[in-house]
Design an enzyme around this catalytic site. Structure first.
Site, PDB file in Angstrom:
ATOM      1  N   ASP A  55     -72.528 -33.534  23.246  1.00 22.73           N
ATOM      2  CA  ASP A  55     -71.205 -33.517  22.615  1.00 22.73           C
ATOM      3  C   ASP A  55     -70.988 -34.790  21.823  1.00 22.73           C
ATOM      4  OD1 ASP A  55     -70.394 -31.164  23.726  1.00 22.73           O
ATOM      5  OD2 ASP A  55     -69.395 -32.092  25.439  1.00 22.73           O
ATOM      6  N   LYS A 107     -67.895 -31.107  18.080  1.00 22.27           N
ATOM      7  CA  LYS A 107     -67.138 -31.029  16.829  1.00 22.27           C
ATOM      8  C   LYS A 107     -67.477 -32.207  15.945  1.00 22.27           C
ATOM      9  CE  LYS A 107     -63.164 -29.237  18.993  1.00 22.27           C
ATOM     10  NZ  LYS A 107     -62.004 -29.763  19.606  1.00 22.27           N
ATOM     11  N   MET A 140     -56.749 -36.020  26.177  1.00 24.80           N
ATOM     12  CA  MET A 140     -56.476 -35.082  25.073  1.00 24.80           C
ATOM     13  C   MET A 140     -54.969 -34.988  24.821  1.00 24.80           C
ATOM     14  SD  MET A 140     -59.176 -32.019  25.932  1.00 24.80           S
ATOM     15  CE  MET A 140     -58.852 -31.858  27.693  1.00 24.80           C
TER      16      MET A 140
HETATM   17  N1  SAH Z   1     -65.074 -35.093  30.725  1.00 19.06           N
HETATM   18  C1  SAH Z   1     -64.473 -36.204  29.993  1.00 19.06           C
HETATM   19  C2  SAH Z   1     -63.139 -35.828  29.359  1.00 19.06           C
HETATM   20  C3  SAH Z   1     -63.257 -34.771  28.274  1.00 19.06           C
HETATM   21  S1  SAH Z   1     -61.719 -34.443  27.494  1.00 19.06           S
HETATM   22  C4  SAH Z   1     -64.328 -37.404  30.942  1.00 19.06           C
HETATM   23  O1  SAH Z   1     -64.505 -37.281  32.159  1.00 19.06           O
HETATM   24  O2  SAH Z   1     -64.059 -38.497  30.440  1.00 19.06           O
HETATM   25  C5  SAH Z   1     -61.798 -35.525  26.108  1.00 19.06           C
HETATM   26  C6  SAH Z   1     -60.753 -36.616  26.238  1.00 19.06           C
HETATM   27  O3  SAH Z   1     -61.262 -37.689  27.037  1.00 19.06           O
HETATM   28  C7  SAH Z   1     -60.352 -37.282  24.939  1.00 19.06           C
HETATM   29  O4  SAH Z   1     -59.404 -36.526  24.214  1.00 19.06           O
HETATM   30  C8  SAH Z   1     -59.760 -38.572  25.450  1.00 19.06           C
HETATM   31  O5  SAH Z   1     -58.487 -38.350  26.008  1.00 19.06           O
HETATM   32  C9  SAH Z   1     -60.692 -38.897  26.602  1.00 19.06           C
HETATM   33  N2  SAH Z   1     -61.797 -39.824  26.218  1.00 19.06           N
HETATM   34  C10 SAH Z   1     -63.105 -39.634  26.425  1.00 19.06           C
HETATM   35  N3  SAH Z   1     -63.811 -40.712  26.032  1.00 19.06           N
HETATM   36  C11 SAH Z   1     -62.914 -41.614  25.575  1.00 19.06           C
HETATM   37  C12 SAH Z   1     -63.021 -42.933  25.050  1.00 19.06           C
HETATM   38  N4  SAH Z   1     -64.192 -43.547  24.916  1.00 19.06           N
HETATM   39  N5  SAH Z   1     -61.873 -43.573  24.682  1.00 19.06           N
HETATM   40  C13 SAH Z   1     -60.684 -42.975  24.812  1.00 19.06           C
HETATM   41  N6  SAH Z   1     -60.528 -41.734  25.310  1.00 19.06           N
HETATM   42  C14 SAH Z   1     -61.620 -41.064  25.687  1.00 19.06           C
END
Ligand code: SAH
Length: 258
Positions: free
Chosen positions: A37, A59, A170
């Site tokens: 991803d 995406k 998100m």
């Molecule tokens: N499975 C992932 C979350 C997926 S949903 C986890 O455990 O982290 C995707 C969301 O994760 C984004 O919209 C944002 O809210 C957050 N996110 C993931 N990586 C990020 C980063 N480096 N900085 C800020 N937000 C992040």
């Protein structure tokens, strides 16, 4: 026919390779195929997975993400031809990561599957901004919610009454409705709120305000996804370790008035 391969879901952490697990690194090194991803740490995949075919299913600007069912079909198909398939995701696969669906699809197809947990952005991105999600005497619980779709009134009511810390993933697009909903259900307007964008990158930035002011502050700053939003008293602690956040919090308090 080749022997059956396998699927390994790897939680890649929040973007910094230092925060990928040793198990995740090992799985990549042994992989024949990697489906990754956009939010997974993928820039050095050529070195981390030297023998693998790399497939981007996330995406990208101007391109749609590959559909979830199509990803599941690809995982199963590659494993059935004998490949060791790694599904590399951002953060942890089981935290708003649809990992459960991919495990179910592999099991339904009789493909061996395992899950290597990752460091979720829900805890690590606030930490990168100096925000502990729990702190003795301040917060002894945290709730992680998806802001992908607006919350129901019932959810808002319980969330507003729970106390502790709220972490939203998100959530940039739905921030106005979340904030309005929490305020409507009695959360104090002075509750501190932070938006931490692009954690663990050079572009990491923290915008701090309170429930009353965060939508304006985020608009002025131009906060965009990916960002982790933190709501609760613990946000005040970020100011202790982060000068920029301290200044923003002071400004937010002036703005909010007495
Ligand atoms: N499975 C992932 C979350 C997926 S949903 C986890 O455990 O982290 C995707 C969301 O994760 C984004 O919209 C944002 O809210 C957050 N996110 C993931 N990586 C990020 C980063 N480096 N900085 C800020 N937000 C992040």
């Amino acid at each position: 026919m080749n022997a059956m391969g396998e699927v390994t879901l790897v939680g890649g952490g929040p973007g910094d390779l230092d925060l990928m697990t040793v198990g995740g690194m090992k799985a990549l090194r042994a992989a024949d195929v990697v489906l990754y991803d956009r939010l997974a740490p993928h820039e050095q995949l050529g070195e981390l997975a030297p023998d693998a075919i790399l497939i981007d299913v996330g995406k990208r600007p101007g391109h749609h993400a590959v559909e979830q069912r199509e990803i599941e079909r690809m995982l199963v198909e590659h494993a059935r031809t004998g490949s060791r398939v790694v599904r590399l995701k951002g953060g942890d696969s089981y935290v708003l990561g649809r990992g459960g669906e991919e495990v179910a699809a592999a099991r339904a197809a009789g493909v061996p599957v395992r899950v290597i947990p990752g460091v979720t952005s829900a805890t690590s991105v606030p930490a990168a901004a100096g925000i502990p999600l729990t702190h003795r005497g301040m917060s002894h619980l945290f709730t992680v919610v998806s802001g992908h779709a607006p919350l129901t009134d019932d959810e808002l009511l319980h969330l507003a009454g729970l106390g502790g810390t709220i972490v939203v993933l998100m959530g940039v697009g739905t921030l106005p409705s979340l904030v309005a909903g929490l305020a409507r259900h009695g959360m104090a307007a002075t509750t501190p709120v932070a938006a931490v964008e692009r954690g663990f990158t050079d572009g990491q930035r923290t915008t701090v305000s309170d429930l009353h002011g965060i939508v304006t502050a985020a608009g002025v700053a131009g906060v965009t996804s990916p960002a982790v939003i933190v709501i609760g008293e613990v946000v005040r602690l970020a100011a202790d370790g982060d000068d920029a956040a301290a200044r923003q919090l002071a400004r937010a308090q002036e703005f909010a008035g007495p």
